[in-house]
Design a protein around this motif. Sequence first.
Motif, mmCIF file in Angstrom:
data_model
loop_
_atom_site.group_PDB
_atom_site.id
_atom_site.type_symbol
_atom_site.label_atom_id
_atom_site.label_comp_id
_atom_site.label_asym_id
_atom_site.label_seq_id
_atom_site.Cartn_x
_atom_site.Cartn_y
_atom_site.Cartn_z
ATOM 1 N N HIS A 121 -2.907 11.872 -8.718
ATOM 2 C CA HIS A 121 -4.058 11.981 -7.805
ATOM 3 C C HIS A 121 -4.994 10.782 -7.992
ATOM 4 O O HIS A 121 -5.471 10.196 -7.012
ATOM 5 N N ASP A 150 5.786 7.570 0.169
ATOM 6 C CA ASP A 150 6.057 7.236 1.572
ATOM 7 C C ASP A 150 7.553 7.107 1.834
ATOM 8 O O ASP A 150 8.030 7.407 2.929
ATOM 9 N N ARG A 196 -3.371 7.660 -6.451
ATOM 10 C CA ARG A 196 -3.433 7.658 -4.980
ATOM 11 C C ARG A 196 -4.823 7.266 -4.502
ATOM 12 O O ARG A 196 -4.986 6.547 -3.512
ATOM 13 N N HIS A 197 -5.833 7.712 -5.211
ATOM 14 C CA HIS A 197 -7.218 7.444 -4.808
ATOM 15 C C HIS A 197 -7.601 5.991 -5.099
ATOM 16 O O HIS A 197 -8.267 5.333 -4.285
ATOM 17 N N GLU A 198 -7.190 5.472 -6.267
ATOM 18 C CA GLU A 198 -7.621 4.135 -6.689
ATOM 19 C C GLU A 198 -6.735 3.017 -6.139
ATOM 20 O O GLU A 198 -7.159 1.873 -6.094
ATOM 21 N N ARG A 199 -5.516 3.349 -5.739
ATOM 22 C CA ARG A 199 -4.569 2.313 -5.326
ATOM 23 C C ARG A 199 -4.154 2.492 -3.858
ATOM 24 O O ARG A 199 -2.984 2.383 -3.512
ATOM 25 N N LYS A 200 -5.126 2.722 -3.001
ATOM 26 C CA LYS A 200 -4.840 2.992 -1.591
ATOM 27 C C LYS A 200 -4.150 1.815 -0.905
ATOM 28 O O LYS A 200 -3.280 1.993 -0.062
ATOM 29 N N ASN A 201 -4.537 0.598 -1.236
ATOM 30 C CA ASN A 201 -3.997 -0.581 -0.555
ATOM 31 C C ASN A 201 -3.012 -1.364 -1.415
ATOM 32 O O ASN A 201 -2.782 -2.552 -1.174
ATOM 33 N N GLY A 226 0.795 -1.225 0.000
ATOM 34 C CA GLY A 226 0.000 0.000 0.000
ATOM 35 C C GLY A 226 0.821 1.265 0.000
ATOM 36 O O GLY A 226 0.279 2.361 -0.187
ATOM 37 N N GLN A 227 2.129 1.150 0.171
ATOM 38 C CA GLN A 227 2.975 2.339 0.185
ATOM 39 C C GLN A 227 3.467 2.682 -1.224
ATOM 40 O O GLN A 227 3.404 1.871 -2.143
ATOM 41 N N THR A 228 3.963 3.900 -1.349
ATOM 42 C CA THR A 228 4.534 4.360 -2.615
ATOM 43 C C THR A 228 6.022 4.613 -2.425
ATOM 44 O O THR A 228 6.432 5.261 -1.450
#
Length: 587
Positions: free
Chosen positions: A514, A539, A517-522, A363-365
């Motif tokens: 954006h 992150d 980030r919204h679609e790939r939260k997990n 879930g992190q970037t």
Amino acid sequence: MKVFIDLWWYFKKERRKYGLGILTLMVVSFLSLLPPYIVGVIVDHIEKNTLTREILMQWMLILLLIGICTYILRYIWRIMIFGASIRLARLLRNQLYEHFTNMSRRFYQKRRTGDLMAHSTNDIKAIEQTAGAGVLTLVDSLTMGGFVIITMAATISWKLTLICLIPMPFMALSTSYYGSLLHKRFAGAQAAFSELNDKVQESMTGIRVTKAFGHEEADVESFKKKSNHVVEKNVAVARVDALFDPTISLIVGISFFLAVVFGARYVIADEMTIGQLTSFTIYLGLLIWPMLAFGWLFNIVERGRASYGRVSSILSEKIEISDSDANHSQMPEGNISYDINSFKYSEEEMNTLEKIQFTIDKGQTLGIVGKTGSGKTTLLKLLMREFDVVDGEVRLDNRSVKEYEFDALRTAIGYVPQDHFLFSATIADNIAFAKPQASINEIIEVSKLASIHDDIVRFPDGYETIVGERGVTLSGGQKQRVSIARALILDPEILILDDSLSAVDAKTEEQILHALRHERKNKTTIITAHRLSAIKHADLIIVLDEGKIIEQGNHDILMKQNGWYRKMYDHQQLESLVQQGGDNHAT
């Protein structure tokens, strides 16, 4: 004849087809011996004035039956032998293609595309000829030649047969010499064709760059030189090839001369009849094809041997990276850790990566930045197992990436490379490449996430627009966004964007990030970039320099360190302000 030994594995596999074909071919050769005998019998009847209509009709009927049987049997052996050779070509072509798909990136760094194409076309065709026409000429020249010689010696005159065979050893020596010469020259011709193939492929791919720099004439001139080189090499082959028929014809002509001179003497001495001499000369005429076939055989075999050597060399190259030892088929979830002491592409090179240690959770970037050549893309290739780490390890969900089967590993990863390759198909087909069963609604949804939907609907054919070879009809930014949509349609656990936002403007970049980030939260996302705005939200950000991590942390931590990241960020911010000021002033 070494190539026949090399191909023995296939002959054993198709032994029934080849066995029936060869047997049928031998029967045809035997039937070919009967017409000369019949002609001799009829000539003797004419000489003795004993030929009647009944005798003539009887022999004519036999000739007709021989002709019908020969017609049917020739059809059968062609289907058997040539059919088997065509299947060999298919088998080798499939083996080559499968081998190509299993080879690592290192293999393609060493091999030219045009050369690989030549292996799959010209070389395979030459091998097919060897397994088809080569087997035919070998069997036919030996059986027909052997049957004819035995028949002449046993039924007419063994002395005249020996006399007429005196020139044959000279033919064997000359054709053997021509064959070895042909092998060397044909290998050179195939290599020249590979270079030409590679030149065409490269020129057509880079035609827009060539036109942009006005180098069309130079490119055409370069092509002409390579084309002339191919012609020179093939003419050299043709010069040797052209020696076979005249040499064989000359030797067979000498045999005919000896047959007429000594045969006439035997007729005068009552050792032979005119009918027998007539049959003998016809039999001698039947030897022309076996002799020509024998010369042709050397031609075919030497071409096939050169080509089979080239193909075998490719197929013998070991697959560097495989999942034969993998024992985990479950798709990883996105927890990634790197612990690499060192990595280099070959023994001769310097280390590309050194002392790489970091971890990111599901879930992190992760953002990866650094100067060109610092090792950003190499880091990603190790995660996808395009190369394997020897001194260290890359782990997914606390397992080495080597433990995952390829299907599990690559299904979990959506990759958008720097080089955005699109197929010559519709935009919809390109986006759905990783998921062919995707519906149009799914395609539209990921296109919106990648901010390419609005561009696509403005095309006259919308999602059915053909993009051309390598996406030639699209701009750089459009190709990037289609590639992002193609990766997103898999909804992968790990999304990798390898400098994949470089061709879009800052506003579009922000829209895409954006949406992600919204679609790939997990789900885990990895972004490499030169523009730091693309990874500001990550992150964890690692800064690479000459293959080493010189800074790591999130944006706030790195800004406080006042290192490379802070200086580059401030510099890019200043550039952005200058750009905006220039735009406002122009307005």
